[in-house]
Design an enzyme around this catalytic site. Structure first.
Site: not given
Length: 349
Positions: A148-150, A152, A315
């Site tokens: 998931g983005c968070y 990462t 990011q």
């Protein structure tokens, strides 16, 4: 050439994948599916791709997908696991950008995603695709669960303090205060996502519990090789009125041992060979616009008090937080230079 299929080509992550792969020197995108737009030209829906592709959206056809070398699933949770076993049996690699192969704990998956996992055997052999930390396993993988983005930002923000280290921080007092642009919620009709609900507004969500929390905890346990050490971690996501971008502020309590450590040097050494992780000078301020459109993650450290460490991580949630990291993983799986197709520089202003 690597033959690629993308399942779910009309969402923000799907079209970001397509944007990156169309300029990849070793890739031919053969199939792009959509449940609702079959037969429509991609360039008619996404004018930015005019002149770059003649692809049309098509219905999902597993037999056609089996002809691909790799299939990306940029779909809602629960789709990839319905097809992964059959694709792998046909020799097709799978990279899922949803949550089907992120959590090894089936109970946690079913609790947070409200569905039964239908291919636990494939899940068990899948690899968690946090590229910088699982590179060697990714090279051998048949199925990748893209992070998931968070998660990462949290993992790369904390990894130098945990991997191969012990006793530098209090693992039970970590606080993650994270913010994301609205594209992180996907390309769907929702009252909470419309302009009038988000412009000139800033709000927290998922405060009582968010599905990325168990992913973060499980991943940090794997990085540190310590079980049950992150049960008290607090994770609060926020929605920011911008299209793309993510900034996580991580608050950490240092032990006496950690206070004596040169943490800036620790981070710089840990990531010295990583093309897509930039450890900035101490007391810098990474901005989301500095990584917009780029597969770059930037980290900066602050010591506001001797026993406190603040880690800033920025990011692009659609690139390093999703599609870009998926392309990194594909490159590793096929023995290609990891940066291929990902050399773009952030867009500023």
């Amino acid at each position: 050439m690597i033959s690629v299929g993308i399942v779910g080509g009309t969402g923000y992550t799907g079209v970001e994948l397509l944007r990156l792969l169309l300029r990849h020197a070793h890739v031919q995108v053969s199939i792009l599916t959509s449940r609702t737009e079959a037969g429509k030209r991609v360039a008619d829906m996404f004018p930015s791709l005019r002149g770059h592709t003649e692809l049309e959206f098509s219905d999902l056809n597993v037999e056609q997908l089996k002809q691909c070398d790799v299939v990306f699933f940029a779909t809602p949770h629960g789709v990839a696991m319905q097809h992964a076993e059959e694709l792998v049996a046909a020799g097709t690699k799978v990279i899922d950008l949803a949550a089907d192969f992120r959590l090894q704990n089936l109970e946690q998956f079913e609790n947070w995603y409200g569905m039964q996992h239908v291919c636990p055997t494939v899940l068990k052999s899948s690899v968690y695709g946090l590229t910088e930390l699982n590179r060697e396993k990714i090279k051998q993988a048949e199925v990748i669960g893209n992070p998931g983005c968070y998660p990462t930002t949290v993992q790369l923000g904390l990894a130098p303090l945990l991997k191969g280290q012990s006793g530098l921080i209090n693992t039970q007092s970590i606080i993650v205060d994270a913010k994301s642009g609205v594209s992180g919620a996907g390309r769907k009709a929702s009252l909470g996502m419309i302009y009038t609900e988000n412009a000139d507004n800033f709000k927290a969500y998922g405060v009582a519990g968010h599905r990325h929390h168990p992913e973060i905890v499980e991943a940090l346990e794997n990085i540190s090789e310590q079980q049950g050490q992150f049960d008290q971690l607090i994770f609060v996501p926020h929605l920011v009125p911008m299209i793309r971008g993510m900034l996580s502020t991580i608050y950490v309590d240092l032990t006496e041992q950690g206070q004596q450590k040169d943490l800036q040097a620790l981070y710089e050494d840990f990531y010295k060979n990583e093309r897509f992780v930039d450890v900035m000078p101490a007391n810098s301020s990474p901005e989301t616009r500095s990584v917009r459109g780029a597969n770059e993650l930037r980290i900066a450290l602050y010591r506001p008090q001797p026993s406190k460490l603040v880690i800033l991580v920025a990011q692009d949630n659609l690139v390093k937080g999703a599609a870009g990291q998926a392309v990194q993983n594909m490159n590793l799986m096929f023995g290609i230079d990891e940066a291929t197709g990902l050399e773009g520089i952030g867009l500023l202003p």
